[in-house]
Scaffold this active site. Structure first.
Site, short mmCIF file in Angstrom:
data_model
loop_
_atom_site.label_atom_id
_atom_site.label_comp_id
_atom_site.label_asym_id
_atom_site.label_seq_id
_atom_site.Cartn_x
_atom_site.Cartn_y
_atom_site.Cartn_z
N MET A 94 -47.78 38.50 6.76
CA MET A 94 -46.35 38.56 5.84
C MET A 94 -46.72 38.89 4.43
SD MET A 94 -43.40 37.59 6.75
CE MET A 94 -41.88 37.49 6.13
N ASP A 139 -54.75 35.50 -2.89
CA ASP A 139 -54.95 34.53 -1.58
C ASP A 139 -56.08 33.59 -2.11
OD1 ASP A 139 -55.05 33.06 0.81
OD2 ASP A 139 -54.01 34.58 1.62
N VAL A 143 -47.20 31.45 1.06
CA VAL A 143 -48.32 30.73 1.78
C VAL A 143 -47.83 29.92 2.85
CG1 VAL A 143 -49.38 30.75 -0.77
CG2 VAL A 143 -48.09 28.77 0.16
N GLU A 186 -46.30 27.47 5.58
CA GLU A 186 -45.13 26.75 5.58
C GLU A 186 -45.55 25.28 5.40
OE1 GLU A 186 -42.21 29.04 4.79
OE2 GLU A 186 -41.36 27.72 6.01
N LYS A 198 -47.16 24.48 -0.86
CA LYS A 198 -46.14 25.43 -1.77
C LYS A 198 -45.87 25.09 -3.16
CE LYS A 198 -43.64 27.79 2.21
NZ LYS A 198 -43.91 29.09 1.93
N SER A 258 -38.95 29.82 5.05
CA SER A 258 -38.02 30.30 6.12
C SER A 258 -37.39 28.94 6.41
CB SER A 258 -38.43 30.98 7.06
OG SER A 258 -39.29 30.14 7.97
N HIS A 261 -36.12 35.00 1.14
CA HIS A 261 -36.50 34.96 2.55
C HIS A 261 -36.40 36.34 3.10
CE1 HIS A 261 -35.95 33.60 6.85
NE2 HIS A 261 -37.11 33.65 6.73
N ASN A 279 -39.19 38.57 9.63
CA ASN A 279 -40.31 39.23 10.02
C ASN A 279 -39.95 40.14 11.21
OD1 ASN A 279 -42.83 39.37 10.23
ND2 ASN A 279 -43.17 37.59 11.59
N GLU A 327 -32.58 37.02 2.56
CA GLU A 327 -31.84 35.85 2.20
C GLU A 327 -32.24 35.51 0.81
OE1 GLU A 327 -30.36 33.71 6.05
OE2 GLU A 327 -32.29 33.15 5.29
N ASN A 329 -30.93 31.49 10.23
CA ASN A 329 -31.88 30.70 11.19
C ASN A 329 -30.95 29.52 11.42
OD1 ASN A 329 -34.12 32.08 11.44
ND2 ASN A 329 -35.22 31.16 9.80
#
Lengths: 722, 415
Positions: A332, A351, A408, A410, A415, A437, A458, A461, A470, A508
């Protein structure tokens, strides 16, 4: 008798040494469009020029930078949809008049020549184009549910041959000047600085009676298109392509193919009549109306015209993102980094390990490789774009980014930690965004010392393909940061929709009740392939079970859980969801099988999963589910939730909501949007059906209060003109 | 840095350089707009990237308005980039410079001989059929025998000697045996391998992706061999002088791809900006000598540097000297410490002073790490300053020999 001139003229005409220049310069606009008043004036100008003995050659030009003619005026078209054939007929007459002028005509194209604009150029006998990137030639009408209506279906095949014409008309995709030259759409492709000279030179040759030789179409094209068998193959292939792209729902491409076929022979007048009749039929239909309305919604979104719906946003200035960072490289993160690199914005992927960073590089490069194999970018361009991306495992490598996007895992704790770490490394004006998300922006903001610079961004994918982002402000987010995030999304070629920080945000939140209900249908005995067939038939790009396979059953379950916790009993996931996510080897496409077994590009139903679906309490209720229920239950769950979201002001209005679902979830565009669909069904019928389900199936269908008040006030979701 | 023909073989010099420059700028915290010029050293300037510094600057994402120049002083190109910037800063021609060096020795091409080019031109010019036939018939197979540009580049056109033979000259002049050279080479590998392991190069080496397909990240230099044995070194045949030689591929520097970059500014500029520098360039000198003894360049350059700056060998607390050849470094070691040499060749009465092997090339050198010719100069400076810091010492010397008969010496001071 002189034709009376309009007050402000859209055309300037000058005649010098027998060569007339007709310069299109629509007053007060940045672009040239063809609307009725313009066509009227053009008609008069052409008539006068045609009668002018002095004129030996005509150049048609534009005074707008980067635009020749952008097409017909869609606003006007939308307003007079029921008289579209009349408007088209008028346009055709003008184009015919240009074609019939007694002297050579040259379209000088420096910029976009789209739709009616290209048809105007096609009515000229010669076309020269500049090789600027802004020069693009295309007929995008079918993407708006209509067809070229100013003679395009008649003239384009005569200019570039059948298969190229069909490709341009059916895909709506424009071509650049070089390609246009190759396919014979233009007769010359020159640098902007020399275009005027070349046009004059051509005019001089034409008036001297020494026309240059035209390019011949490639031999292969002449052979294939020169015989009935070859032509039949081309038409059959075109029809097949159209059908595979959602064919039945979109009448325009089919009409276009039929027109191109019929207009190959017979008189021009008959061809024009057929064309204007077809556009009349299409423009008056719901598909064109919906597609054009969506086009406007997109334009509004791009101009951020919905800012007004969000207090404070109006006033804040726009700002350029000149450097970005993505935390969490992965697939992602890599693709979000790709978006930045594509937009020529330097971006650092950070990362915790170089192995992870490498995955990000590979993921980004994978997208370029695909584009490269399609010939969209050459190796040099890919190399330069990849140089926009760098990797880091510490914050020192970030430089000073204007925008940091966290992507990173979920996990709220992780986070929070990452966001707090990076916050201290950022400038005071920089924007910090989470690509979560499902987690709460408000809660994450709590971990930060500058919550005013933080919000949710957001990406859907896969972010390289999905057009929606979003934008989710937290309670304390500075409107300037919200605006900056919207601008950034636009710079990345995405459409931003501002959504409130409610669990699942907007898309969602609406999608999960729909998916839950589909799983329930299967629990109750509906075959999942049947459910997929019906909803795919409704127009979704894929059925709900195919979609669940793409999302991943474990991810779906996780989001369903979060939404259940947030929205209570109405969002309770069906029991089968838990059982499905328990099978680690059948989590969807990523494991090779889920509801379907995936082999290469093929997908076959996975019979193993039927047992898991039907094992619960709901099983064997026996009642054979009607196709109507299979369609309405999931969709109305969605409508009902949308009504609640609207009432809670989770999104600023029905247009934003509809657009978000179309762009983010693939809601069928020809239906105009979820709420447009509900409006067509009628608020009362929606409410009554929900009430019936509420009675029969459970309280999750309990009609939303907004529906009741809408019925009371006699309103629709989409009220007001558009 | 990676051995030529390995992980960076498909990563051209401009791409390598761009990554180094981008990281140096990002880590310096200097807004890219404030950079005045980019100066890059590069020896085998790739045909596809003339003035490679400009290509690097643009690929690194620096603003288009920043000019860039490529400098070439053979093996000292990476130092020349730094000293040129320093001189410009002192002269007031700019405040902030990005300097560095880059070399992709994997990508040094094979060249068609001139004869072939002439023939191709005859073919292109021949318009009529007989002319074409005539041109075609003038083709000779020998025209296709390529010239190896790498070897040409490493050969001094004046003395006609390839660099390895200049090292052989020194081995003879200073009587340096094969065993001494091999032992030196082994020590270089052991030191470098240990440094890679214990992390003392961390922060100096930036992992970067390997082009073109990004399927791997190159995190470490791949030259050093942890288990380098004397036996293995002894088995190698002399490369340059097959009969009497002592210089082998094992006791010479490796052919390597790599890039390095630094950001330079005046001390007060850094102070105003509140930037903690890595170190200071106090003075520098380039000196020349016979091309066939080019390996002694460091001694000549150091002599000039000391004379000019007033510093002495005894002030130097750490030395980073390029290991072009083991024989060449060992020769320098002797020459630094020889009164006779000083009198005869440097025109001074007494020797410069001995190099302390314990405070020289502590993490190995080009024999283990490799010698991307255009880049090494920058690496020596960076590494010397970092090692001074690590040792908590102050004054250092970075020096190297230069093909064609030159030497470079930079007097450095840790911050």
């Amino acid at each position: 008798m002189a034709v009376e001139k309009p007050r402000v003229s859209a055309f300037n005409v000058e005649v010098k040494d027998g060569v007339a220049r007709l310069v299109f310069d629509l007053p007060g606009e940045k672009i040239n469009v063809l609307r009725s008043s313009v066509l009227e004036e053009l008609s008069g100008v052409i008539a006068r020029l045609g009668a002018d003995r002095e004129v030996k050659c005509l150049l048609v030009e534009s005074a707008k930078p980067g635009v020749f003619v952008a097409g017909a005026d869609l606003k006007e078209l939308a307003a007079v949809a029921d008289r579209a054939s009349e408007v088209a007929g008028r346009g055709q007459e003008v184009m015919n008049a240009i074609e019939d002028l007694p002297f050579p005509t040259i379209a000088v194209i420096d910029g976009a020549a789209l739709g009616g604009g290209l048809e105007l150029a096609l009515a000229c006998r010669w076309r020269l184009a500049s090789d600027e990137p802004s020069t693009s030639l295309g007929l995008p009408e079918t993407t708006l549910g209509i067809i070229p209506g100013f003679g395009g279906t008649y003239r384009l095949p005569r200019t570039v041959g059948l298969s190229q014409a069909l490709r341009m008309i059916l895909t709506g995709r424009p071509v650049d000047a070089r390609r246009a030259l190759k396919m014979g759409l233009v007769d010359g492709c020159h640098p902007r600085g020399f275009l005027e000279d070349k046009a004059r030179e051509l005019a001089a040759r034409l008036t001297a009676g020494k026309p240059p030789e035209r390019r011949r179409r490639p031999l292969s094209v002449r052979i294939v298109e020169g015989n009935p068998v070859g032509r039949a193959v081309i038409f059959r292939q075109a029809r097949k392509d159209v059908l595979s792209k959602g064919g039945a729902h979109y009448p325009a491409p089919g009409e276009a193919i039929a027109l191109v076929r019929k207009n190959r022979r017979g008189s021009r007048d008959a061809a024009m009549r057929r064309e204007s009749e077809a556009i009349g039929r299409l423009a008056a239909g719901p598909v064109a109306r919906n597609l054009i309305s969506i086009f406007f919604m997109r334009e509004e979104a791009k101009k951020l015209s919905w800012k007004g719906a969000h207090p404070g946003l109006e006033a804040s200035p726009s700002r350029k993102i000149s450097r970005a960072a993505v935390l969490g490289a992965g697939v992602m993160g890599g693709k979000i980094a790709w978006l930045f690199s594509k937009a020529d914005i330097p971006v650092v992927m950070k990362d915790i390990s170089w192995d992870a960073v490498q995955k990000g590089f590979e993921s980004a490069y994978g997208v370029y490789k695909e584009l490269g194999s399609k010939g969209r970018l050459d190796a040099r361009q890919v190399n330069l774009k990849m140089h926009m991306i760098s990797g880091a495992v510490d914050y020192g490598g970030l430089g000073s980014p204007d925008l940091v996007i966290e992507a990173v895992v979920e996990n709220l704790a992780v986070k929070k930690k990452v966001l707090a770490e990076v916050e201290g490394r950022m400038g005071s004006r920089a924007i910090l965004a989470s690509n979560t998300s499902s987690l709460s922006i408000t809660e994450m903001a709590g971990a930060l010392s500058r919550p005013d610079r933080f919000l949710g961004m957001h990406f859907f994918n896969p972010p390289n393909l999905m057009p929606l982002v979003e934008i989710v402000p937290g309670p304390g987010t500075d409107p300037e940061a919200v605006n900056g995030a919207c601008q950034a999304a636009l710079a990345l070629g995405k459409i931003p929709i501002v959504a409130a920080d409610r669990p699942g945000f907007l898309v969602n939140r609406l999608l999960l009740p729909y998916l839950n209900e589909c799983v329930r249908l299967a629990e109750e005995g509906a075959d999942f392939t049947e459910v997929d067939r019906i909803l795919h038939g409704f127009g979704w790009p894929m059925g709900p079970f195919r979609l669940l396979d793409e999302i991943g059953l474990d991810v779906g379950r996780e989001v369903a859980r979060i939404l259940h916790a947030a929205y209570g009993p109405r969002a309770e996931p069906p029991a089968a969801m838990e059982r499905l996510a328990g099978r680690k080897d059948m989590l969807g496409r990523k494991t090779g099988k889920g509801f379907y077994v995936y082999k290469g590009k093929k997908a076959a139903p996975n019979h193993e999963i039927r047992a898991l679906l039907a094992a619960g309490d709901g099983a064997g209720r026996g009642a054979r589910l009607s196709p109507r229920d299979i369609l309405h239950r999931p969709l109305l769950m969605m409508v009902n939730e949308a009504a609640r979201a609207l009432q809670e002001k989770a999104v600023s209005g029905p247009r934003e909501l509809d657009l978000a679902l179309i762009l983010g979830a693939g809601f069928p565009p020809f239906r105009g949007g979820l709420l447009r669909y509900a409006d067509e069904m009628g608020s009362t019928r929606v409410r009554d059906t929900l009430a019936e389900y509420n009675e029969r199936l459970g309280e999750r269908f309990s009609p939303a209060p907004l529906l009741e008040s809408m019925i009371h006030d006699g309103k629709k979701f989409h009220d007001g003109a558009d | 840095m990676a051995k030529a023909g390995t992980v960076f073989k498909d990563t051209p010099a401009d791409d390598l350089g761009a990554m180094a420059v981008r990281e140096a700028v990002a880590r310096s915290g200097i807004p890219a707009e404030e950079i005045d010029e980019v100066i890059m050293g590069n020896v085998a300037q790739p045909a596809h990237a003339a003035n490679i510094a400009r290509v690097i600057a643009l690929k690194a994402g620096l603003p288009q308005r920043i000019p860039a120049v490529t400098v070439h002083r053979n093996c000292a190109s990476g130092m020349e980039a730094i000293t040129t910037a320093a001189v410009k800063i002192m002269a007031g021609y700019g405040k902030i410079f990005v300097s560095g060096g880059v070399e992709s020795m994997s990508n040094i091409p094979l060249l068609f001989p001139r004869e072939y080019a002439d023939w191709a031109q005859r073919m292109a010019r021949a318009k009529t059929f007989p002319a074409r036939l005539g041109a075609l018939l003038s083709f000779r197979l020998r025209m296709l025998k390529p010239e190896i540009a790498l070897m040409e580049g490493l050969t001094d056109p004046v003395s006609g000697l390839i660099m390895g033979l200049t090292a052989e000259n020194l081995a003879r002049e200073f009587h340096i045996t094969r065993e001494e050279q091999d032992a030196f080479a082994r020590e270089s590998h052991i030191r470098a391998a240990a440094a890679l392991k214990d992390g003392s190069l961390n922060g100096e080496v930036v992992p970067v992706p390997a082009y073109p397909d990004f399927t791997r990240i190159v995190e470490k230099d791949n030259g050093p061999r942890e288990n380098q044995s004397m036996e293995a070194l002894a088995r190698l045949k002399p490369y340059f002088d097959k009969r009497n030689g002592t210089v082998t591929a094992g006791n010479s520097s490796q052919i390597t791809d790599g890039a390095a970059a630094v950001v330079l500014m005046a001390e007060d500029e850094a102070r105003t900006r509140g930037i903690e520098p890595l170190g200071y360039l106090r003075d520098f000198a380039y000196a020349s000598l016979e091309p066939e003894r080019m390996g002694l360049g460091p001694v000549y350059a150091s002599s000039l540097l000391f004379a000019r700056s007033g510093a002495r060998m005894s002030d130097i607390q750490y030395v980073e000297i390029n290991e072009a050849f083991a024989a060449q470094v060992l020769a320098c070691r002797i020459a630094y410490d020889s009164d006779a040499f000083a009198r005869k060749f440097l025109g001074i009465d007494c020797k410069l002073g001995a190099m302390d092997p314990g405070a020289t090339n502590a993490q190995g050198g080009a024999i283990a790490l490799g010698h991307p010719v255009g880049m090494t100069g920058t690496r020596l400076v960076i590494h010397c300053l970092r090692e001074l810091k690590r040792r908590n010492k102050n004054v250092g010397l970075a020096t190297l020999c230069v093909g064609g008969g030159q030497g470079a010496a930079l007097l450095l001071e840790a911050a």
